[in-house]
Design a protein around this motif. Sequence first.
Motif, PDB file in Angstrom:
ATOM      1  N   ALA A  70      -1.149   4.163   5.267  1.00 51.77           N
ATOM      2  CA  ALA A  70       0.295   4.403   5.293  1.00 51.77           C
ATOM      3  C   ALA A  70       0.754   5.083   4.005  1.00 51.77           C
ATOM      4  O   ALA A  70       1.584   6.000   4.031  1.00 51.77           O
ATOM      5  CB  ALA A  70       1.041   3.079   5.490  1.00 51.77           C
ATOM      6  N   GLU A  74       2.340   8.949   3.530  1.00 45.13           N
ATOM      7  CA  GLU A  74       3.761   8.757   3.193  1.00 45.13           C
ATOM      8  C   GLU A  74       4.539   8.229   4.404  1.00 45.13           C
ATOM      9  O   GLU A  74       5.515   8.808   4.866  1.00 45.13           O
ATOM     10  CB  GLU A  74       4.393  10.050   2.666  1.00 45.13           C
ATOM     11  CG  GLU A  74       3.862  10.465   1.307  1.00 45.13           C
ATOM     12  CD  GLU A  74       4.596  11.644   0.696  1.00 45.13           C
ATOM     13  OE1 GLU A  74       5.326  12.350   1.419  1.00 45.13           O
ATOM     14  OE2 GLU A  74       4.436  11.862  -0.522  1.00 45.13           O
ATOM     15  N   HIS A  75       4.078   7.085   4.889  1.00 50.22           N
ATOM     16  CA  HIS A  75       4.718   6.427   6.029  1.00 50.22           C
ATOM     17  C   HIS A  75       5.896   5.605   5.509  1.00 50.22           C
ATOM     18  O   HIS A  75       5.843   4.377   5.427  1.00 50.22           O
ATOM     19  CB  HIS A  75       3.694   5.554   6.751  1.00 50.22           C
ATOM     20  CG  HIS A  75       4.208   4.873   7.976  1.00 50.22           C
ATOM     21  ND1 HIS A  75       5.410   5.176   8.564  1.00 50.22           N
ATOM     22  CD2 HIS A  75       3.663   3.888   8.739  1.00 50.22           C
ATOM     23  CE1 HIS A  75       5.590   4.417   9.625  1.00 50.22           C
ATOM     24  NE2 HIS A  75       4.545   3.629   9.747  1.00 50.22           N
ATOM     25  N   ASP A  77       8.617   4.848   6.811  1.00 51.67           N
ATOM     26  CA  ASP A  77       9.329   4.037   7.796  1.00 51.67           C
ATOM     27  C   ASP A  77       8.595   2.731   8.089  1.00 51.67           C
ATOM     28  O   ASP A  77       8.932   2.017   9.027  1.00 51.67           O
ATOM     29  CB  ASP A  77       9.513   4.836   9.105  1.00 51.67           C
ATOM     30  CG  ASP A  77      10.532   4.193  10.030  1.00 51.67           C
ATOM     31  OD1 ASP A  77      11.576   3.735   9.534  1.00 51.67           O
ATOM     32  OD2 ASP A  77      10.278   4.131  11.249  1.00 51.67           O
ATOM     33  N   LEU A  78       7.616   2.404   7.287  1.00 52.23           N
ATOM     34  CA  LEU A  78       6.833   1.183   7.506  1.00 52.23           C
ATOM     35  C   LEU A  78       7.626  -0.030   7.004  1.00 52.23           C
ATOM     36  O   LEU A  78       7.849  -0.185   5.808  1.00 52.23           O
ATOM     37  CB  LEU A  78       5.496   1.282   6.775  1.00 52.23           C
ATOM     38  CG  LEU A  78       4.553   0.103   6.974  1.00 52.23           C
ATOM     39  CD1 LEU A  78       4.170  -0.051   8.437  1.00 52.23           C
ATOM     40  CD2 LEU A  78       3.304   0.279   6.116  1.00 52.23           C
ATOM     41  N   ASN A  82       7.240  -3.322  11.984  1.00 55.07           N
ATOM     42  CA  ASN A  82       6.228  -2.373  12.439  1.00 55.07           C
ATOM     43  C   ASN A  82       4.802  -2.853  12.179  1.00 55.07           C
ATOM     44  O   ASN A  82       3.852  -2.108  12.377  1.00 55.07           O
ATOM     45  CB  ASN A  82       6.434  -1.010  11.771  1.00 55.07           C
ATOM     46  CG  ASN A  82       7.452  -0.164  12.503  1.00 55.07           C
ATOM     47  OD1 ASN A  82       7.833  -0.476  13.623  1.00 55.07           O
ATOM     48  ND2 ASN A  82       7.908   0.904  11.866  1.00 55.07           N
ATOM     49  N   LEU A 101       3.675   5.163  13.979  1.00 50.89           N
ATOM     50  CA  LEU A 101       3.121   5.758  12.759  1.00 50.89           C
ATOM     51  C   LEU A 101       3.689   7.160  12.586  1.00 50.89           C
ATOM     52  O   LEU A 101       3.626   7.978  13.503  1.00 50.89           O
ATOM     53  CB  LEU A 101       1.594   5.842  12.842  1.00 50.89           C
ATOM     54  CG  LEU A 101       0.853   4.511  12.900  1.00 50.89           C
ATOM     55  CD1 LEU A 101      -0.627   4.750  13.100  1.00 50.89           C
ATOM     56  CD2 LEU A 101       1.097   3.703  11.648  1.00 50.89           C
ATOM     57  N   ILE A 102       4.218   7.446  11.414  1.00 53.40           N
ATOM     58  CA  ILE A 102       4.807   8.757  11.180  1.00 53.40           C
ATOM     59  C   ILE A 102       4.663   9.136   9.713  1.00 53.40           C
ATOM     60  O   ILE A 102       4.782   8.288   8.827  1.00 53.40           O
ATOM     61  CB  ILE A 102       6.304   8.773  11.594  1.00 53.40           C
ATOM     62  CG1 ILE A 102       6.874  10.188  11.485  1.00 53.40           C
ATOM     63  CG2 ILE A 102       7.109   7.781  10.783  1.00 53.40           C
ATOM     64  CD1 ILE A 102       8.238  10.334  12.109  1.00 53.40           C
ATOM     65  N   SER A 103       4.375  10.407   9.480  1.00 47.63           N
ATOM     66  CA  SER A 103       4.293  10.914   8.114  1.00 47.63           C
ATOM     67  C   SER A 103       5.638  11.510   7.732  1.00 47.63           C
ATOM     68  O   SER A 103       5.945  12.654   8.050  1.00 47.63           O
ATOM     69  CB  SER A 103       3.198  11.981   7.999  1.00 47.63           C
ATOM     70  OG  SER A 103       3.238  12.570   6.718  1.00 47.63           O
ATOM     71  N   ASN A 104       6.455  10.710   7.063  1.00 48.81           N
ATOM     72  CA  ASN A 104       7.773  11.207   6.646  1.00 48.81           C
ATOM     73  C   ASN A 104       7.665  12.353   5.668  1.00 48.81           C
ATOM     74  O   ASN A 104       8.546  13.215   5.608  1.00 48.81           O
ATOM     75  CB  ASN A 104       8.573  10.065   6.016  1.00 48.81           C
ATOM     76  CG  ASN A 104       8.763   8.893   6.947  1.00 48.81           C
ATOM     77  OD1 ASN A 104       7.837   8.106   7.113  1.00 48.81           O
ATOM     78  ND2 ASN A 104       9.915   8.774   7.557  1.00 48.81           N
TER      79      ASN A 104
END
Length: 210
Positions: A70, A74-75, A77-78, A82, A101-104
């Motif tokens: 994460a 650069e996750h 939104d963790l 989640n 899972l998202i790479s902000n």
Amino acid sequence: VAGERDFHYIVKRYDRYDGYKYEQRDFAQIMNIKSDQKYFTTSERLFDAIAEVVKSKDERVRFLEFYIFAFVIEHADLHVKNISIINIGRDKYRLSPLYDLISNGVYRGDSDELGLPLDGKKQNISLESFYQLSARIVISKLQTKKIAKRVIGIFIEEFPRYIEMSSKITTFENLKIQKNRYNFSDFSSDLQKFYDRRIERFRERGFLKE
């Protein structure tokens, strides 16, 4: 008002695997944190909760691997809703299948590196901070360093394939990210910028040292 009645619903959450249902709880529930407060804790408190309920060292290693991953992508939104565990029987808990899972950092530029602060910050996180975090779940510095090196190594080796794939997609259909209402950027270019920036940060902070 006289005569009015309140209705309440009790929902039991579960994950389904191989035809069986397994009890599932997220760490907001475990840590008694309300949904609208899901960002208002720390990585340290989260890992203290993991240490308390997850007794298997292999599973605690999986949590650390995921958390370092994460950080790598650069996750930002963790949060504690989640991250979940499932009860596989006799109060033996393991990490639930991962989701959301998202790479902000890809679309925000210089994003927070984690959704929950570690060592009091969400950016410029050092390897030493991860040593302190892993100690809370009884994982050594040496093993933590090996995990970080392996996860980052996979990112360095595999991520360029996604950059290449995204550039091929644009030959069929233009793929852009909207930075604001009037400004668009090329997706594959943003992926490359993100990749280059992350490797530079890893080097600066000693993650890639032998």
